[in-house]
Design a protein around this motif. Structure first.
Motif, PDB file in Angstrom:
ATOM      1  N   GLU A 232       0.845  -1.181   0.000  1.00  7.77           N
ATOM      2  CA  GLU A 232       0.000   0.000   0.000  1.00  7.77           C
ATOM      3  C   GLU A 232       0.885   1.237   0.000  1.00  7.77           C
ATOM      4  O   GLU A 232       1.826   1.340   0.787  1.00  7.77           O
ATOM      5  CB  GLU A 232      -0.916   0.001   1.232  1.00  7.77           C
ATOM      6  CG  GLU A 232      -1.961   1.089   1.182  1.00  7.77           C
ATOM      7  CD  GLU A 232      -2.977   0.981   2.303  1.00  7.77           C
ATOM      8  OE1 GLU A 232      -3.297   2.035   2.891  1.00  7.77           O
ATOM      9  OE2 GLU A 232      -3.442  -0.139   2.587  1.00  7.77           O
ATOM     10  N   LEU A 233       0.581   2.175  -0.910  1.00  6.17           N
ATOM     11  CA  LEU A 233       1.375   3.386  -1.064  1.00  6.17           C
ATOM     12  C   LEU A 233       0.496   4.619  -0.929  1.00  6.17           C
ATOM     13  O   LEU A 233      -0.672   4.607  -1.317  1.00  6.17           O
ATOM     14  CB  LEU A 233       2.046   3.419  -2.440  1.00  6.17           C
ATOM     15  CG  LEU A 233       2.923   2.234  -2.832  1.00  6.17           C
ATOM     16  CD1 LEU A 233       3.380   2.383  -4.283  1.00  6.17           C
ATOM     17  CD2 LEU A 233       4.114   2.124  -1.901  1.00  6.17           C
ATOM     18  N   GLY A 234       1.098   5.692  -0.400  1.00  8.66           N
ATOM     19  CA  GLY A 234       0.432   6.983  -0.316  1.00  8.66           C
ATOM     20  C   GLY A 234       1.208   8.019  -1.109  1.00  8.66           C
ATOM     21  O   GLY A 234       2.223   7.704  -1.751  1.00  8.66           O
ATOM     22  N   PRO A 235       0.778   9.282  -1.062  1.00  4.85           N
ATOM     23  CA  PRO A 235       1.430  10.339  -1.830  1.00  4.85           C
ATOM     24  C   PRO A 235       2.935  10.402  -1.558  1.00  4.85           C
ATOM     25  O   PRO A 235       3.374  10.412  -0.409  1.00  4.85           O
ATOM     26  CB  PRO A 235       0.735  11.611  -1.357  1.00  4.85           C
ATOM     27  CG  PRO A 235      -0.608  11.151  -0.904  1.00  4.85           C
ATOM     28  CD  PRO A 235      -0.369   9.788  -0.294  1.00  4.85           C
ATOM     29  N   GLY A 236       3.703  10.396  -2.644  1.00  2.26           N
ATOM     30  CA  GLY A 236       5.160  10.471  -2.545  1.00  2.26           C
ATOM     31  C   GLY A 236       5.836   9.128  -2.362  1.00  2.26           C
ATOM     32  O   GLY A 236       7.058   9.032  -2.507  1.00  2.26           O
ATOM     33  N   ASP A 237       5.091   8.074  -2.051  1.00  4.47           N
ATOM     34  CA  ASP A 237       5.686   6.740  -1.863  1.00  4.47           C
ATOM     35  C   ASP A 237       6.086   6.150  -3.214  1.00  4.47           C
ATOM     36  O   ASP A 237       5.422   6.370  -4.228  1.00  4.47           O
ATOM     37  CB  ASP A 237       4.700   5.784  -1.188  1.00  4.47           C
ATOM     38  CG  ASP A 237       4.452   6.123   0.277  1.00  4.47           C
ATOM     39  OD1 ASP A 237       5.198   6.931   0.851  1.00  4.47           O
ATOM     40  OD2 ASP A 237       3.480   5.567   0.830  1.00  4.47           O
ATOM     41  N   TYR A 238       7.157   5.369  -3.193  1.00  2.65           N
ATOM     42  CA  TYR A 238       7.699   4.722  -4.387  1.00  2.65           C
ATOM     43  C   TYR A 238       7.789   3.226  -4.140  1.00  2.65           C
ATOM     44  O   TYR A 238       8.112   2.789  -3.036  1.00  2.65           O
ATOM     45  CB  TYR A 238       9.097   5.277  -4.675  1.00  2.65           C
ATOM     46  CG  TYR A 238       9.939   4.418  -5.595  1.00  2.65           C
ATOM     47  CD1 TYR A 238       9.780   4.484  -6.974  1.00  2.65           C
ATOM     48  CD2 TYR A 238      10.885   3.536  -5.084  1.00  2.65           C
ATOM     49  CE1 TYR A 238      10.552   3.704  -7.817  1.00  2.65           C
ATOM     50  CE2 TYR A 238      11.666   2.748  -5.914  1.00  2.65           C
ATOM     51  CZ  TYR A 238      11.490   2.831  -7.283  1.00  2.65           C
ATOM     52  OH  TYR A 238      12.251   2.052  -8.107  1.00  2.65           O
TER      53      TYR A 238
END
Length: 186
Positions: A153-159
């Motif tokens: 699971e990723l959020g804003p700015g995650d790579y």
């Protein structure tokens, strides 16, 4: 005389014929390898139809070329893709739209896409060309992405990065999710 097809259909038609000729296979053989109807492929090579992401991926895999090679128009010296423009292809299985921003060259085989996703359905992707690698950065929202058995699971700015040559998924967890996807092809 029939009217000229509108881009990106014209680009797709030319690319399909070019790549099929390069590989040296018949329309029938390409349709068989891609698992699509010969009539569908014939229509696409004629510049008619409405191909889905899944159809174009299957054709790219069957031809041994990245998806972008089928939808990218010839490059100009300076290229700008304004917000909301560019070749947009929708998934037929989920609320995902992919916009090709830049395609790799013969020497730098990478493609850049802007993905816009909405919650409700999962976009499952089949394996791409062997040794493909995907890199994704979330710009807004939340995204569950990665190999079928090990999504993150990723959020804003995650790579995140993961193999593109195995089945994988994209799932928006909140409305208005978008991400930049870079695909590397060997």
């Amino acid at each position: 005389m029939s009217p000229e097809p509108a881009p990106p259909l014209a680009t797709i038609a030319v690319a399909l014929r070019r790549e099929r000729d390069r590989v040296g296979i018949s329309l029938t053989e390409l349709a068989r390898r891609a698992g699509i109807a010969k009539s569908t492929l014939s229509q696409l090579e004629s510049g008619v139809g409405n191909p889905s992401v899944e159809t174009l991926w299957a054709l790219g895999v069957a031809l041994g070329v990245p998806f972008s090679r089928l939808v990218e128009p010839p490059a100009a010296a300076v290229r700008v893709v304004r917000a909301g423009e560019g070749p947009r292809i929708r998934s037929e299985h989920s609320d995902l739209t992919a916009t090709l921003l830049a395609a790799g060259t013969a020497h730098a085989r990478r493609d850049v896409y802007l993905l816009e996703l909405e919650p409700g359905t999962v976009r499952t992707a089949e394996s791409h060309t062997p040794r493909s690698v995907e890199h994704i950065v979330v710009g807004a929202g939340r995204l569950r992405v990665g190999p079928e058995g090990d999504p993150v699971e990723l959020g804003p700015g995650d790579y995140a990065t993961f193999p593109g040559d195995t089945p994988h998924r994209y799932e928006a967890l909140v409305a208005g999710t978008f991400a930049v996807l870079v695909m590397e092809h060997p």
